[in-house]
Structures are given as structure tokens and as C-alpha cells.
Design a protein around this motif. Structure first.
Motif, mmCIF file in Angstrom:
data_model
loop_
_atom_site.group_PDB
_atom_site.id
_atom_site.type_symbol
_atom_site.label_atom_id
_atom_site.label_comp_id
_atom_site.label_asym_id
_atom_site.label_seq_id
_atom_site.Cartn_x
_atom_site.Cartn_y
_atom_site.Cartn_z
ATOM 1 N N PRO A 66 0.820 -1.211 0.000
ATOM 2 C CA PRO A 66 0.000 0.000 0.000
ATOM 3 C C PRO A 66 0.854 1.261 0.000
ATOM 4 C CG PRO A 66 0.016 -1.012 2.177
ATOM 5 C CD PRO A 66 0.680 -1.983 1.257
ATOM 6 N N VAL A 67 0.289 2.321 -0.557
ATOM 7 C CA VAL A 67 0.935 3.638 -0.556
ATOM 8 C C VAL A 67 0.379 4.421 0.625
ATOM 9 C CG1 VAL A 67 1.280 5.783 -1.822
ATOM 10 C CG2 VAL A 67 1.194 3.600 -3.058
ATOM 11 N N GLU A 68 1.265 4.862 1.520
ATOM 12 C CA GLU A 68 0.813 5.557 2.721
ATOM 13 C C GLU A 68 1.131 7.047 2.643
ATOM 14 O OE1 GLU A 68 1.981 5.541 7.438
ATOM 15 O OE2 GLU A 68 1.454 3.609 6.510
ATOM 16 N N SER A 69 0.172 7.850 3.080
ATOM 17 C CA SER A 69 0.366 9.296 3.142
ATOM 18 C C SER A 69 -0.257 9.812 4.431
ATOM 19 C CB SER A 69 -0.252 9.997 1.931
ATOM 20 O OG SER A 69 -1.653 9.762 1.885
ATOM 21 N N SER A 70 0.139 11.030 4.817
ATOM 22 C CA SER A 70 -0.406 11.618 6.034
ATOM 23 C C SER A 70 -0.390 13.129 5.921
ATOM 24 C CB SER A 70 0.392 11.175 7.256
ATOM 25 O OG SER A 70 1.745 11.584 7.150
ATOM 26 N N GLY A 71 -1.196 13.776 6.736
ATOM 27 C CA GLY A 71 -1.268 15.225 6.706
ATOM 28 C C GLY A 71 -2.453 15.728 7.493
ATOM 29 N N PRO A 78 -19.391 27.510 4.158
ATOM 30 C CA PRO A 78 -20.275 26.414 3.767
ATOM 31 C C PRO A 78 -19.680 25.451 2.751
ATOM 32 C CG PRO A 78 -20.809 28.356 2.496
ATOM 33 C CD PRO A 78 -19.674 28.761 3.415
ATOM 34 N N ASP A 79 -18.570 25.805 2.088
ATOM 35 C CA ASP A 79 -18.180 24.977 0.937
ATOM 36 C C ASP A 79 -16.678 24.931 0.682
ATOM 37 O OD1 ASP A 79 -17.809 27.541 0.042
ATOM 38 O OD2 ASP A 79 -19.388 27.493 -1.477
ATOM 39 N N ARG A 80 -15.884 25.075 1.725
ATOM 40 C CA ARG A 80 -14.432 24.990 1.534
ATOM 41 C C ARG A 80 -13.897 23.716 2.191
ATOM 42 N NH1 ARG A 80 -9.864 28.153 0.399
ATOM 43 N NH2 ARG A 80 -7.995 27.500 1.538
ATOM 44 N N LEU A 81 -13.226 22.886 1.406
ATOM 45 C CA LEU A 81 -12.598 21.659 1.869
ATOM 46 C C LEU A 81 -11.132 21.668 1.454
ATOM 47 C CD1 LEU A 81 -15.314 19.116 0.676
ATOM 48 C CD2 LEU A 81 -15.038 19.998 2.989
ATOM 49 N N GLU A 82 -10.275 21.244 2.345
ATOM 50 C CA GLU A 82 -8.840 21.269 2.041
ATOM 51 C C GLU A 82 -8.154 20.026 2.587
ATOM 52 O OE1 GLU A 82 -4.920 24.188 2.579
ATOM 53 O OE2 GLU A 82 -6.893 24.802 3.349
ATOM 54 N N LYS A 83 -7.313 19.438 1.755
ATOM 55 C CA LYS A 83 -6.475 18.318 2.164
ATOM 56 C C LYS A 83 -5.021 18.719 1.969
ATOM 57 C CE LYS A 83 -5.381 13.458 1.258
ATOM 58 N NZ LYS A 83 -5.579 12.320 0.339
ATOM 59 N N ARG A 84 -4.274 18.759 3.059
ATOM 60 C CA ARG A 84 -2.857 19.099 3.014
ATOM 61 C C ARG A 84 -2.044 17.843 3.297
ATOM 62 N NH1 ARG A 84 -2.959 24.318 7.086
ATOM 63 N NH2 ARG A 84 -4.264 25.720 5.798
ATOM 64 N N THR A 85 -1.501 17.245 2.268
ATOM 65 C CA THR A 85 -0.634 16.086 2.441
ATOM 66 C C THR A 85 0.771 16.577 2.773
ATOM 67 O OG1 THR A 85 -1.941 14.757 0.899
ATOM 68 C CG2 THR A 85 0.308 14.019 1.336
ATOM 69 N N LEU A 86 1.342 16.051 3.849
ATOM 70 C CA LEU A 86 2.680 16.443 4.278
ATOM 71 C C LEU A 86 3.714 15.379 3.941
ATOM 72 C CD1 LEU A 86 1.686 17.912 7.762
ATOM 73 C CD2 LEU A 86 1.954 19.130 5.587
ATOM 74 N N LYS A 87 3.335 14.100 4.035
ATOM 75 C CA LYS A 87 4.223 12.990 3.727
ATOM 76 C C LYS A 87 3.508 12.026 2.807
ATOM 77 C CE LYS A 87 6.585 13.112 8.245
ATOM 78 N NZ LYS A 87 6.897 12.326 9.448
ATOM 79 N N PRO A 88 4.183 11.402 1.839
ATOM 80 C CA PRO A 88 5.634 11.453 1.591
ATOM 81 C C PRO A 88 6.088 12.719 0.863
ATOM 82 C CG PRO A 88 4.592 10.037 0.001
ATOM 83 C CD PRO A 88 3.513 10.430 0.951
ATOM 84 N N LYS A 89 5.142 13.404 0.170
ATOM 85 C CA LYS A 89 5.492 14.635 -0.536
ATOM 86 C C LYS A 89 4.404 15.669 -0.295
ATOM 87 C CE LYS A 89 8.101 12.470 -4.319
ATOM 88 N NZ LYS A 89 8.215 12.316 -5.798
ATOM 89 N N PRO A 90 4.769 16.926 -0.115
ATOM 90 C CA PRO A 90 3.770 17.968 0.098
ATOM 91 C C PRO A 90 2.835 18.111 -1.105
ATOM 92 C CG PRO A 90 5.952 18.740 0.729
ATOM 93 C CD PRO A 90 6.147 17.454 -0.004
ATOM 94 N N GLU A 91 1.556 18.261 -0.797
ATOM 95 C CA GLU A 91 0.546 18.460 -1.827
ATOM 96 C C GLU A 91 -0.654 19.130 -1.177
ATOM 97 O OE1 GLU A 91 -0.991 15.516 -5.099
ATOM 98 O OE2 GLU A 91 -2.189 15.219 -3.284
ATOM 99 N N SER A 92 -1.316 19.999 -1.915
ATOM 100 C CA SER A 92 -2.508 20.676 -1.414
ATOM 101 C C SER A 92 -3.638 20.543 -2.416
ATOM 102 C CB SER A 92 -2.209 22.157 -1.159
ATOM 103 O OG SER A 92 -3.399 22.856 -0.825
#
Length: 202
Positions: A66-71, A78-92
Motif C-alpha cells: 500500500p501507498v501511505e500518506s499523512s497530513g 459552507p463549501d471549503r474543503l482542504e487536504k494538506r498532504t505532508l508525507k511522503p510529498k507535500p501536496e494541497s
């Protein structure tokens, strides 16, 4: 505009969209005599914002492990969603109104959700849940709630054929109005499992 997102980004985007809004209702609700989907939706809709950490494992058929990520995950009504991946590589990944913004390193892409009907379905299902709008959710998914207020599992199965071409089912597990796990099974047999831990506001 190119109507096809790169395959890896599409997989990751659909995974978090299906779950991000659902997992960010972080407060407990008072004990209720009757426990049903309407009670659950009312509890999940209480918070107008939320913050949580996540650890996600993606099981992809072509990979041996499996590929593991975290953040972090954030929601603002009313309508803002955000996913900030910190590991393995930063992504928003940010959904704000009808716009999706993806940032990876120095690359930034802005897309209109209306150009991607499948993603609109994911997004509107999330917003319907956060708003406590059971009718809106049922327009996209068949709902099945098992367990009780202390330990429940909500299973969402897409109604539309186009959605079924992507997602077989979504299983959300939690206690009271706190979501703890999101298990997404895609039609192509890829799967993701996300474990969520509430965080205090900064």
C-alpha cells in the motif's frame, strides 16, 4: 480545457473528496433515544469548521504494497474543503465554491468542478452531509446505517451508473458525531483506508 485529469491525481482526488467533508464534524452530540440516519446527519452538521490529522493507505492493484500518506484535513462552512498532504510529498487540494485548486511543488492547477461531473457528485454529497441535508445525499447515494450512536457504520452506495463506474461503496465508521475511519472501495478494486484523529483549532 482538457477533460481528463492525470490518472494518479484523479484517484487521489476522488478518494479524499468522498471523505474529507464527512470526517471533519468533530464534536459529540447529546445522547438521543432514537438513532437513525437523520440523527447522525444532524450531529455531523453541528460544526461549521473542523481540523483533523489523517493517515491514509491506498491499496492499488498494480502495486505490491500500500501507498501511505499523512497530513491534515480542514473544513470551513459552507463549501471549503482542504487536504494538506505532508508525507511522503507535500501536496494541497482545495475545493472552494465551484473551484478546485491543486498544488504540487511549484506546479499549480485551477479547475472548474462543473467540467468534471463525477467530482461534482462527490463534492455535493459532502456538502449535503455537512449541511444535514439527507435528501441531497440520497439523490447521489443509497444509505445504510448500522450499529448505534456509540459505534456506527454508514455505508454509501452510488445511485448513478457514472458514479458506480468509479466507486463501489464508501464505509464511514465513527462514534457519536466523530468520524474515525473512511474506507473507500473503487469499482476497479483499488481501495483506500483513512484513519482520522481530531485536532484542536490552531
Amino acid at each position: 480545457m482538457n477533460n481528463a485529469l492525470p490518472s494518479l491525481m484523479t484517484r487521489g482526488l476522488k478518494t479524499w473528496l468522498a471523505g474529507a467533508g464527512l470526517l471533519l464534524s468533530l464534536c459529540s452530540t447529546p445522547a438521543l433515544a432514537a438513532w437513525d440516519i437523520q440523527q447522525l446527519m444532524q450531529g455531523l452538521a453541528q460544526n461549521k469548521s473542523g481540523r483533523a490529522s489523517f493517515v491514509e493507505k491506498k491499496y492499488i492493484a498494480v502495486l505490491d504494497a500500500p501507498v501511505e500518506s499523512s497530513g491534515e484535513l480542514l473544513y470551513t462552512a459552507p463549501d471549503r474543503l482542504e487536504k494538506r498532504t505532508l508525507k511522503p510529498k507535500p501536496e494541497s487540494l482545495v475545493i472552494d465554491g465551484g473551484t478546485l485548486t491543486v498544488e504540487r511543488g511549484k506546479r499549480r492547477m485551477v479547475l472548474r468542478l462543473q467540467d468534471y461531473p463525477e467530482l461534482v457528485a462527490f463534492t455535493e454529497s459532502i456538502r449535503g452531509t455537512l449541511a444535514g441535508d439527507t435528501a441531497a445525499l440520497k439523490r447521489i447515494y443509497n444509505l445504510d446505517l448500522e450499529g448505534n450512536e456509540e459505534r456506527w457504520t454508514l455505508t454509501l452506495r452510488p445511485v448513478e451508473t457514472k458514479m458506480l463506474d468509479v466507486v463501489q461503496r464508501i464505509r464511514i465508521g465513527g462514534s457519536r458525531a466523530e468520524v474515525k475511519t473512511i474506507d473507500i472501495e473503487q469499482t476497479d478494486k483499488d481501495r483506500s483506508v483513512m484513519v482520522i484523529t481530531p485536532m484542536a483549532a490552531p
